[in-house]
Scaffold this motif. Structure first.
Motif, PDB file in Angstrom:
ATOM      1  N   THR A   2       0.824  -1.206   0.000  1.00 21.76           N
ATOM      2  CA  THR A   2       0.000   0.000   0.000  1.00 21.76           C
ATOM      3  C   THR A   2       0.857   1.253   0.000  1.00 21.76           C
ATOM      4  OG1 THR A   2      -1.547  -1.254   1.370  1.00 21.76           O
ATOM      5  CG2 THR A   2      -1.983   1.086   1.087  1.00 21.76           C
ATOM      6  N   ASP A  51       2.338   4.193   9.338  1.00 20.16           N
ATOM      7  CA  ASP A  51       1.868   4.680   8.039  1.00 20.16           C
ATOM      8  C   ASP A  51       2.268   6.133   7.811  1.00 20.16           C
ATOM      9  OD1 ASP A  51       0.401   2.255   7.427  1.00 20.16           O
ATOM     10  OD2 ASP A  51      -1.057   2.908   8.920  1.00 20.16           O
ATOM     11  N   SER A  97       6.646  -2.972   4.055  1.00 23.09           N
ATOM     12  CA  SER A  97       5.194  -2.872   3.884  1.00 23.09           C
ATOM     13  C   SER A  97       4.415  -3.727   4.873  1.00 23.09           C
ATOM     14  CB  SER A  97       4.807  -3.267   2.454  1.00 23.09           C
ATOM     15  OG  SER A  97       5.211  -4.607   2.185  1.00 23.09           O
ATOM     16  N   PRO A 102      -4.045  -2.149   7.434  1.00 19.75           N
ATOM     17  CA  PRO A 102      -4.958  -2.547   6.354  1.00 19.75           C
ATOM     18  C   PRO A 102      -5.689  -1.325   5.802  1.00 19.75           C
ATOM     19  CG  PRO A 102      -5.211  -3.979   8.265  1.00 19.75           C
ATOM     20  CD  PRO A 102      -4.362  -2.821   8.712  1.00 19.75           C
ATOM     21  N   ALA A 103      -5.762  -1.237   4.491  1.00 20.59           N
ATOM     22  CA  ALA A 103      -6.444  -0.107   3.863  1.00 20.59           C
ATOM     23  C   ALA A 103      -7.946  -0.221   4.075  1.00 20.59           C
ATOM     24  CB  ALA A 103      -6.122  -0.084   2.369  1.00 20.59           C
ATOM     25  N   GLU A 123      -8.010  -6.009   1.643  1.00 19.92           N
ATOM     26  CA  GLU A 123      -6.966  -6.446   0.727  1.00 19.92           C
ATOM     27  C   GLU A 123      -7.212  -5.927  -0.677  1.00 19.92           C
ATOM     28  OE1 GLU A 123      -6.772  -9.832   3.805  1.00 19.92           O
ATOM     29  OE2 GLU A 123      -8.287  -9.680   2.279  1.00 19.92           O
ATOM     30  N   ASP A 126      -6.136  -2.391  -0.985  1.00 16.41           N
ATOM     31  CA  ASP A 126      -4.679  -2.342  -1.121  1.00 16.41           C
ATOM     32  C   ASP A 126      -4.281  -2.532  -2.578  1.00 16.41           C
ATOM     33  OD1 ASP A 126      -4.413  -2.041   1.599  1.00 16.41           O
ATOM     34  OD2 ASP A 126      -4.146  -4.177   1.985  1.00 16.41           O
TER      35      ASP A 126
END
Length: 257
Positions: A2, A51, A97, A102-103, A123, A126
């Motif tokens: 990501t 992040d 990474s 998690p996006a 996922e 991402d």
């Protein structure tokens, strides 16, 4: 991956703005690219400490890439440094990474609501961020990579690699490369993501066949016909530029696997 997708998105946006003729737009390219990365990260719910540290730290390499590549294309020299900044930063973001959150966030909710393909879980978001970053980077950043390699091997003079060439005569060049290159890379990447690798290879072969007549064209100089004038230079320019462009597209495709 990501973090890599966000960084490539920022790089791609910055390089697209750097290609604009207005000087004010070019000056704002790096700040705008950095803001795009940060805003996208927040919308994707990537607000953890790791992040934010990774994304803010990547702004430095983004600015370094813009400065080094611009200097190299205008004055020559420093090609390796510019390419190393791009490669090493990308490798570092991939290597660390595993620390990425998690996006999710508002962006995931909106994409799921809009019923966008590939979206529906953290996922998949991402993957979407990575693919979007790769597509944007292939538009203009890919062209800069190609020109850096061409300048480094002597197939292109630094003054010719900018939008404002010098007054010295230019050797014959293949027209349309700056438009065909991004189209070609995006086409190959799109076909590869769709599982049509064979079709992507046909695109590569077709380009060679379509360019062959231009490589053999007759060039007129001072009113006299000169057959094959500069053909070695043009062939080298075509082959090196094409292979580097294809390599950029194939590496992008490999990163999505």
């Amino acid at each position: 991956m990501t973090w890599l997708g966000l960084w490539l998105l920022g790089i791609g946006v910055a390089d697209l703005l750097r290609a604009v003729e207005q000087r004010r737009v070019r000056r704002a390219a790096v700040p705008v690219g950095a803001v795009v990365s940060l805003v996208t990260a927040v919308l994707a719910g990537l607000t953890g400490v790791a992040d934010l540290v990774a994304i803010i730290a990547s702004i430095g390499p983004l600015a370094a890439w813009a400065a080094l590549s611009d200097r190299s294309l205008r004055r020559g020299g420093g090609h390796v440094e510019a390419l190393l900044v791009l490669a090493l930063t990308g490798a570092a973001l991939v290597g660390f990474s595993g620390f990425a959150s998690p996006a999710d966030g508002p962006l995931a909710s909106w994409l799921a609501w809009a019923d966008v393909p590939l979206v529906g879980s953290a996922e998949s978001l991402d993957t979407v961020l990575l693919v979007v970053g790769l597509f944007v980077a292939n538009l203009s950043t890919g062209n800069i990579i190609v020109r850096l390699v061409l300048v480094s091997v002597g197939a292109l003079r630094p003054s010719e690699s900018t939008e404002h060439p010098s007054d010295t005569p230019e050797p014959p060049r293949l027209k349309g490369g700056r438009l065909l290159g991004p189209m070609e890379r995006v086409f190959i990447l799109g076909l590869g993501l769709a599982g049509q690798v064979t079709a992507a290879s046909i695109v590569i072969a077709a380009k060679g066949l379509l360019r062959f007549p231009e490589l053999q064209a007759v060039r007129k100089s001072d009113g006299a016909e000169v057959r094959g004038a500069g053909i070695d230079e043009v062939t080298e320019y075509f082959l090196v530029g094409s292979f580097v462009s294809w390599l950029v597209a194939l590496v992008s495709l490999a990163l999505t696997r």
